[in-house]
Design a protein around this motif. Structure first.
Motif, PDB file in Angstrom:
ATOM      1  N   THR A 239       0.832  -1.197   0.000  1.00  0.00           N
ATOM      2  CA  THR A 239       0.000   0.000   0.000  1.00  0.00           C
ATOM      3  C   THR A 239       0.871   1.253   0.000  1.00  0.00           C
ATOM      4  O   THR A 239       1.981   1.251   0.559  1.00  0.00           O
ATOM      5  CB  THR A 239      -0.919   0.036   1.231  1.00  0.00           C
ATOM      6  N   PRO A 240       0.404   2.342  -0.616  1.00  0.00           N
ATOM      7  CA  PRO A 240       1.168   3.598  -0.592  1.00  0.00           C
ATOM      8  C   PRO A 240       1.451   4.078   0.820  1.00  0.00           C
ATOM      9  O   PRO A 240       2.538   4.620   1.097  1.00  0.00           O
ATOM     10  CB  PRO A 240       0.250   4.573  -1.344  1.00  0.00           C
ATOM     11  N   GLU A 241       0.491   3.893   1.717  1.00  0.00           N
ATOM     12  CA  GLU A 241       0.665   4.312   3.109  1.00  0.00           C
ATOM     13  C   GLU A 241       1.880   3.628   3.733  1.00  0.00           C
ATOM     14  O   GLU A 241       2.748   4.276   4.331  1.00  0.00           O
ATOM     15  CB  GLU A 241      -0.596   3.969   3.900  1.00  0.00           C
ATOM     16  N   ALA A 242       1.970   2.303   3.585  1.00  0.00           N
ATOM     17  CA  ALA A 242       3.088   1.572   4.173  1.00  0.00           C
ATOM     18  C   ALA A 242       4.390   1.855   3.442  1.00  0.00           C
ATOM     19  O   ALA A 242       5.450   1.977   4.069  1.00  0.00           O
ATOM     20  CB  ALA A 242       2.794   0.073   4.166  1.00  0.00           C
ATOM     21  N   ARG A 243       4.344   1.942   2.124  1.00  0.00           N
ATOM     22  CA  ARG A 243       5.556   2.233   1.356  1.00  0.00           C
ATOM     23  C   ARG A 243       6.217   3.508   1.856  1.00  0.00           C
ATOM     24  O   ARG A 243       7.448   3.570   2.047  1.00  0.00           O
ATOM     25  CB  ARG A 243       5.219   2.365  -0.123  1.00  0.00           C
ATOM     26  N   ALA A 244       5.429   4.554   2.043  1.00  0.00           N
ATOM     27  CA  ALA A 244       5.975   5.832   2.493  1.00  0.00           C
ATOM     28  C   ALA A 244       6.552   5.733   3.893  1.00  0.00           C
ATOM     29  O   ALA A 244       7.638   6.262   4.185  1.00  0.00           O
ATOM     30  CB  ALA A 244       4.886   6.904   2.436  1.00  0.00           C
ATOM     31  N   ARG A 245       5.851   5.030   4.769  1.00  0.00           N
ATOM     32  CA  ARG A 245       6.310   4.922   6.149  1.00  0.00           C
ATOM     33  C   ARG A 245       7.553   4.034   6.270  1.00  0.00           C
ATOM     34  O   ARG A 245       8.462   4.326   7.048  1.00  0.00           O
ATOM     35  CB  ARG A 245       5.177   4.388   7.033  1.00  0.00           C
ATOM     36  N   VAL A 246       7.590   2.963   5.501  1.00  0.00           N
ATOM     37  CA  VAL A 246       8.768   2.084   5.515  1.00  0.00           C
ATOM     38  C   VAL A 246       9.980   2.826   4.978  1.00  0.00           C
ATOM     39  O   VAL A 246      11.090   2.722   5.525  1.00  0.00           O
ATOM     40  CB  VAL A 246       8.495   0.803   4.696  1.00  0.00           C
ATOM     41  N   ALA A 247       9.794   3.592   3.907  1.00  0.00           N
ATOM     42  CA  ALA A 247      10.903   4.368   3.333  1.00  0.00           C
ATOM     43  C   ALA A 247      11.425   5.399   4.326  1.00  0.00           C
ATOM     44  O   ALA A 247      12.646   5.597   4.464  1.00  0.00           O
ATOM     45  CB  ALA A 247      10.447   5.044   2.043  1.00  0.00           C
ATOM     46  N   ALA A 248      10.500   6.060   5.027  1.00  0.00           N
ATOM     47  CA  ALA A 248      10.910   7.052   6.024  1.00  0.00           C
ATOM     48  C   ALA A 248      11.658   6.397   7.179  1.00  0.00           C
ATOM     49  O   ALA A 248      12.670   6.931   7.669  1.00  0.00           O
ATOM     50  CB  ALA A 248       9.676   7.789   6.543  1.00  0.00           C
TER      51      ALA A 248
END
Length: 259
Positions: A239-248
């Motif tokens: 999900t975009p939500e998790a992708r962004a948080r994992v990257a951060a």
């Protein structure tokens, strides 16, 4: 349907409010049917990311409306029909990927314990009280109490409530694990709103799936739970939500290792 349970949805938050205060929010059949309908409406609304369960009046919920049962000459079959309607609503909420917080401002009795424990997180006011009272009137646990109560506080303590005329204070309920927090009466609404807002401002979908995994996992084999966990975390990762948080998280970890 009646307005014995109010529903308000705004900004991703569904507020479900018991509104039969003159009867201590005890459930008769129309209220049971309303509970079932509200559960299906909320859990099928894609805009909803979190749920608040609260109540109007001096009590949170007195369970089934025993007074109405007695004065209207209800049969056992009618009591069973009412319980099944409420059970359908409980199951619908419990199996949905939606975190729910309950605000408990007063007395909780009998099946009200099961309705309260439909929520994943319970905040009680300092004036809240918790009691079974089933055996006092010759009845047996319903509304999920035989399953949800021991899951929350353990079998032995659940039996203490069910087999004795014992009332727990808010602090005792906190000590037993029946509630997550106890706050001053004037702070209850604010604290519950803070919790719901934390879910909505955070990884909302992940919070919802976490509640679903814990709820449904209690009644399944370990292998089935492990398969569900693997599939769920994989779906979440994409999900975009998790992708962004994992990257951060990865970026912050890399920065920390270089400092």
């Amino acid at each position: 349907m009646t307005d014995s349970i109010l529903l308000h949805v705004e900004g991703g938050l569904a507020r479900v409010t018991f509104d039969r205060p003159a009867s201590l929010n005890a459930m008769d059949f129309p209220m049971a049917a309303r509970w079932r309908a509200v559960a299906h409406e909320v859990t099928s609304d894609p805009s909803v990311g979190a749920v608040i369960l609260d109540a109007n009046g001096p009590a949170f919920c007195a369970g089934g409306d025993v007074v109405a049962m007695a004065t209207t000459g209800s049969s056992g079959a009618e009591v069973t029909e009412t319980a099944r309607a409420i059970h359908d609503g409980i199951r619908t909420f419990a199996e949905a990927p939606l975190p729910m917080v309950a605000a408990v401002q007063g007395a909780v009795a009998g099946g009200g314990l099961g309705l309260m424990l439909t929520a994943d997180y319970v905040v009680a006011s300092e004036n809240a009280r918790f009691v079974s009272r089933y055996a006092n009137i010759g009845l047996t646990p319903d509304l999920g109490v035989s399953t949800l109560l021991p899951a929350a506080i353990g079998q032995r303590r659940a039996l203490q409530l069910l087999l004795q005329d014992r009332m727990l204070s808010a602090d005792e309920a906190l000590d037993w694990g029946l509630v997550a927090e106890v706050v001053a009466s004037g702070d209850l609404a604010t604290r519950v709103a803070e919790i719901a807002r934390f879910w909505l401002d955070g990884a909302t979908a992940a919070f919802g799936q976490a509640t679903r995994l814990v709820r449904v996992g209690a009644g399944r084999a370990l292998a089935e739970n492990l398969d569900d966990e693997a599939a769920t975390i994989g779906a979440a990762f994409d999900t975009p939500e998790a992708r962004a948080r994992v990257a951060a998280f990865a970026a912050a970890s890399a920065k920390g290792s270089r400092s």
